[in-house]
Design a protein around this motif. Sequence first.
Motif, PDB file in Angstrom:
ATOM      1  N   ARG A  20      11.741   3.705 -30.064  1.00  0.00           N
ATOM      2  CA  ARG A  20      11.044   3.036 -31.166  1.00  0.00           C
ATOM      3  C   ARG A  20       9.559   2.990 -30.824  1.00  0.00           C
ATOM      4  O   ARG A  20       9.182   2.768 -29.672  1.00  0.00           O
ATOM      5  CB  ARG A  20      11.599   1.628 -31.356  1.00  0.00           C
ATOM      6  CG  ARG A  20      11.079   0.927 -32.603  1.00  0.00           C
ATOM      7  CD  ARG A  20      11.822  -0.363 -32.873  1.00  0.00           C
ATOM      8  NE  ARG A  20      11.449  -1.442 -31.980  1.00  0.00           N
ATOM      9  CZ  ARG A  20      12.222  -1.915 -31.008  1.00  0.00           C
ATOM     10  NH1 ARG A  20      13.421  -1.376 -30.804  1.00  0.00           N
ATOM     11  NH2 ARG A  20      11.816  -2.908 -30.246  1.00  0.00           N
ATOM     12  N   ALA A  21       8.716   3.209 -31.818  1.00  0.00           N
ATOM     13  CA  ALA A  21       7.275   3.249 -31.580  1.00  0.00           C
ATOM     14  C   ALA A  21       6.526   2.342 -32.537  1.00  0.00           C
ATOM     15  O   ALA A  21       7.053   1.923 -33.583  1.00  0.00           O
ATOM     16  CB  ALA A  21       6.757   4.674 -31.694  1.00  0.00           C
ATOM     17  N   THR A  40       1.948   0.182 -28.107  1.00  0.00           N
ATOM     18  CA  THR A  40       0.557   0.337 -28.520  1.00  0.00           C
ATOM     19  C   THR A  40       0.079   1.761 -28.256  1.00  0.00           C
ATOM     20  O   THR A  40       0.645   2.474 -27.414  1.00  0.00           O
ATOM     21  CB  THR A  40      -0.372  -0.623 -27.746  1.00  0.00           C
ATOM     22  OG1 THR A  40      -0.543  -0.125 -26.410  1.00  0.00           O
ATOM     23  CG2 THR A  40       0.191  -2.037 -27.691  1.00  0.00           C
ATOM     24  N   PRO A  41      -0.987   2.195 -28.928  1.00  0.00           N
ATOM     25  CA  PRO A  41      -1.549   3.522 -28.658  1.00  0.00           C
ATOM     26  C   PRO A  41      -2.056   3.682 -27.226  1.00  0.00           C
ATOM     27  O   PRO A  41      -2.178   4.804 -26.741  1.00  0.00           O
ATOM     28  CB  PRO A  41      -2.705   3.615 -29.662  1.00  0.00           C
ATOM     29  CG  PRO A  41      -2.354   2.669 -30.755  1.00  0.00           C
ATOM     30  CD  PRO A  41      -1.649   1.537 -30.082  1.00  0.00           C
ATOM     31  N   ALA A  42      -2.347   2.576 -26.532  1.00  0.00           N
ATOM     32  CA  ALA A  42      -2.842   2.679 -25.163  1.00  0.00           C
ATOM     33  C   ALA A  42      -1.837   3.363 -24.244  1.00  0.00           C
ATOM     34  O   ALA A  42      -2.231   3.979 -23.239  1.00  0.00           O
ATOM     35  CB  ALA A  42      -3.180   1.290 -24.621  1.00  0.00           C
ATOM     36  N   GLY A  55       1.967   7.894 -15.211  1.00  0.00           N
ATOM     37  CA  GLY A  55       1.506   7.429 -16.517  1.00  0.00           C
ATOM     38  C   GLY A  55       2.481   6.470 -17.151  1.00  0.00           C
ATOM     39  O   GLY A  55       2.075   5.441 -17.724  1.00  0.00           O
ATOM     40  N   LEU A  56       3.776   6.776 -17.068  1.00  0.00           N
ATOM     41  CA  LEU A  56       4.789   5.874 -17.612  1.00  0.00           C
ATOM     42  C   LEU A  56       4.760   4.527 -16.902  1.00  0.00           C
ATOM     43  O   LEU A  56       4.875   3.468 -17.532  1.00  0.00           O
ATOM     44  CB  LEU A  56       6.176   6.510 -17.482  1.00  0.00           C
ATOM     45  CG  LEU A  56       6.500   7.625 -18.471  1.00  0.00           C
ATOM     46  CD1 LEU A  56       7.774   8.348 -18.049  1.00  0.00           C
ATOM     47  CD2 LEU A  56       6.670   7.064 -19.886  1.00  0.00           C
ATOM     48  N   THR A  57       4.609   4.557 -15.572  1.00  0.00           N
ATOM     49  CA  THR A  57       4.571   3.317 -14.804  1.00  0.00           C
ATOM     50  C   THR A  57       3.368   2.470 -15.203  1.00  0.00           C
ATOM     51  O   THR A  57       3.485   1.253 -15.425  1.00  0.00           O
ATOM     52  CB  THR A  57       4.520   3.617 -13.300  1.00  0.00           C
ATOM     53  OG1 THR A  57       5.709   4.318 -12.925  1.00  0.00           O
ATOM     54  CG2 THR A  57       4.405   2.338 -12.481  1.00  0.00           C
ATOM     55  N   ARG A  58       2.207   3.086 -15.308  1.00  0.00           N
ATOM     56  CA  ARG A  58       1.015   2.344 -15.697  1.00  0.00           C
ATOM     57  C   ARG A  58       1.186   1.712 -17.072  1.00  0.00           C
ATOM     58  O   ARG A  58       0.836   0.542 -17.289  1.00  0.00           O
ATOM     59  CB  ARG A  58      -0.198   3.265 -15.680  1.00  0.00           C
ATOM     60  CG  ARG A  58      -0.688   3.615 -14.281  1.00  0.00           C
ATOM     61  CD  ARG A  58      -1.765   4.671 -14.299  1.00  0.00           C
ATOM     62  NE  ARG A  58      -2.410   4.815 -12.994  1.00  0.00           N
ATOM     63  CZ  ARG A  58      -3.257   5.781 -12.681  1.00  0.00           C
ATOM     64  NH1 ARG A  58      -3.592   6.704 -13.595  1.00  0.00           N
ATOM     65  NH2 ARG A  58      -3.805   5.840 -11.474  1.00  0.00           N
ATOM     66  N   ALA A  59       1.730   2.469 -18.007  1.00  0.00           N
ATOM     67  CA  ALA A  59       1.916   1.948 -19.358  1.00  0.00           C
ATOM     68  C   ALA A  59       2.932   0.808 -19.375  1.00  0.00           C
ATOM     69  O   ALA A  59       2.755  -0.182 -20.099  1.00  0.00           O
ATOM     70  CB  ALA A  59       2.357   3.069 -20.291  1.00  0.00           C
ATOM     71  N   TYR A  60       3.988   0.927 -18.566  1.00  0.00           N
ATOM     72  CA  TYR A  60       5.004  -0.129 -18.526  1.00  0.00           C
ATOM     73  C   TYR A  60       4.461  -1.389 -17.849  1.00  0.00           C
ATOM     74  O   TYR A  60       4.610  -2.499 -18.364  1.00  0.00           O
ATOM     75  CB  TYR A  60       6.250   0.364 -17.793  1.00  0.00           C
ATOM     76  CG  TYR A  60       7.271  -0.734 -17.590  1.00  0.00           C
ATOM     77  CD1 TYR A  60       8.008  -1.225 -18.660  1.00  0.00           C
ATOM     78  CD2 TYR A  60       7.468  -1.304 -16.334  1.00  0.00           C
ATOM     79  CE1 TYR A  60       8.924  -2.265 -18.485  1.00  0.00           C
ATOM     80  CE2 TYR A  60       8.373  -2.329 -16.148  1.00  0.00           C
ATOM     81  CZ  TYR A  60       9.101  -2.800 -17.230  1.00  0.00           C
ATOM     82  OH  TYR A  60       9.998  -3.822 -17.060  1.00  0.00           O
ATOM     83  N   VAL A  61       3.814  -1.225 -16.710  1.00  0.00           N
ATOM     84  CA  VAL A  61       3.288  -2.382 -15.988  1.00  0.00           C
ATOM     85  C   VAL A  61       2.261  -3.122 -16.840  1.00  0.00           C
ATOM     86  O   VAL A  61       2.208  -4.362 -16.849  1.00  0.00           O
ATOM     87  CB  VAL A  61       2.678  -1.946 -14.643  1.00  0.00           C
ATOM     88  CG1 VAL A  61       1.922  -3.099 -13.978  1.00  0.00           C
ATOM     89  CG2 VAL A  61       3.771  -1.423 -13.715  1.00  0.00           C
ATOM     90  N   GLY A  63       2.257  -3.319 -20.031  1.00  0.00           N
ATOM     91  CA  GLY A  63       2.884  -3.881 -21.217  1.00  0.00           C
ATOM     92  C   GLY A  63       2.766  -3.048 -22.475  1.00  0.00           C
ATOM     93  O   GLY A  63       3.123  -3.512 -23.561  1.00  0.00           O
ATOM     94  N   HIS A  64       2.319  -1.810 -22.356  1.00  0.00           N
ATOM     95  CA  HIS A  64       2.181  -0.952 -23.529  1.00  0.00           C
ATOM     96  C   HIS A  64       3.468  -0.184 -23.834  1.00  0.00           C
ATOM     97  O   HIS A  64       3.643   0.332 -24.938  1.00  0.00           O
ATOM     98  CB  HIS A  64       1.024   0.028 -23.336  1.00  0.00           C
ATOM     99  CG  HIS A  64      -0.291  -0.643 -23.100  1.00  0.00           C
ATOM    100  ND1 HIS A  64      -0.885  -1.457 -24.043  1.00  0.00           N
ATOM    101  CD2 HIS A  64      -1.111  -0.652 -22.021  1.00  0.00           C
ATOM    102  CE1 HIS A  64      -2.011  -1.934 -23.561  1.00  0.00           C
ATOM    103  NE2 HIS A  64      -2.177  -1.467 -22.337  1.00  0.00           N
ATOM    104  N   ILE A  65       4.351  -0.095 -22.852  1.00  0.00           N
ATOM    105  CA  ILE A  65       5.692   0.448 -23.031  1.00  0.00           C
ATOM    106  C   ILE A  65       6.674  -0.603 -22.545  1.00  0.00           C
ATOM    107  O   ILE A  65       6.428  -1.285 -21.547  1.00  0.00           O
ATOM    108  CB  ILE A  65       5.881   1.763 -22.240  1.00  0.00           C
ATOM    109  CG1 ILE A  65       5.146   2.909 -22.923  1.00  0.00           C
ATOM    110  CG2 ILE A  65       7.369   2.109 -22.102  1.00  0.00           C
ATOM    111  CD1 ILE A  65       5.261   4.231 -22.179  1.00  0.00           C
TER     112      ILE A  65
END
Length: 423
Positions: A20-21, A40-42, A55-61, A63-65
Amino acid sequence: MRLAEIFERVVGADAPIRFRAYDGSTAGDPDSEVALVVRTPAALNYLAQSPGALGLTRAYVAGHIDVEGDMYTALRAMADLVLSERIALSPGEMLRIARSIGWVKFVNRLPPPPQEVRRSLLSGLGTRHSRSRDAEAIHHHYDVSNAFYELVLGESMTYTCAVYPTPDAALEQAQFHKYELVSRKLGLTAGMRLLDVGCGWGGMVMHAAREHGVRALGVTLSKEQAEWAQKRIAQEGLGDLAEVRHMDYRDVPDGHYDAISSIGLTEHVGKKNVPAYFASLYAKLTPGGRLLNHCITRPRNDLPPFTRGGVINRYVFPDGELEGPGWLQSAMNDAGFEIRHQENLREHYARTLRDWSANLDRNWDAAVREVGAGTARVWRLYMAGCVLGFERNVVQLHQILGVKLDGTDARMPLRPDFEPPLP
């Protein structure tokens, strides 16, 4: 192009997770118990800057994923996609995706989340595994918050692999069993002197004193661990036998100890320093003394080292290094130890991590209040990923027992009598 369409292009229309996006699009299996949510787009900026796990880890940590449902289940599903080599895009497809999303997502650079260790900080402290740099690396990981570790590790405050005596054993039973197994391998008896290097919150020190009447000293580079351990030692009335010091193991005097336990420290030493490490421990033992080295290992000796800029090194164990069990055993042997026993506890560490993960999930709100959402997310992701690592034989856990011979006398039983009785 909507994000769900991109997701399907990357992993296929039959992906075993929900997607979901923020643009309202969805994809994947609608009945899956886990979902990947791009909030979020971030998130796209992070993925563009560092495609893949970082990249996935950064986005998850940050809160963007998000991952809805059990983290381990989600990682296992996504790992299966990667291992099946279904994630593969041509340069032309990447270009079309970039154009459809908007170039700004790929141009604007975001700083890593604050939970990521700054490489410049470590490099400014000297070479890898210098004293000052080791102290900072330990501080990054272990001085998060004693209260946080209590929520995750449980009553034993033990941050190393447990040993489960039965399939239905609880975490605390398994940690007690581990300490008792180590005690028996070391042949601990009342009046002996034990050194526990990298002692954490003093679990082994207190077990040896309480259960075996041993005079035990633990040393750790974490000031917070040492302070916590000394308070617990006093509370348990073990101050006449047990002590934990904020101290580098290299500063412990030689020739004073009948036994040494090294539980989870070798990973922090660095390959080039391992021979000197074992030589140092050998020098601290009296003749006939035993060393039990318990550490995470690689499944083979000839594997290339883990990427120093990878997720684990950036977020969890700065400067951590893992070696194969055969190489470590040879290094112990070359330092003078006669090797008497070794075993692989890989499956036990997967179970230990599952129990820690369950503790974190159960205490999630309290953990977030204590250390913040970003740090709690690091731990949720890291521990679930490590379960997979141990299950899939990416990493192992070995105990290797060596003895400093007294002439030619190993002072060992004719047959191993290590295994503690069942609870």
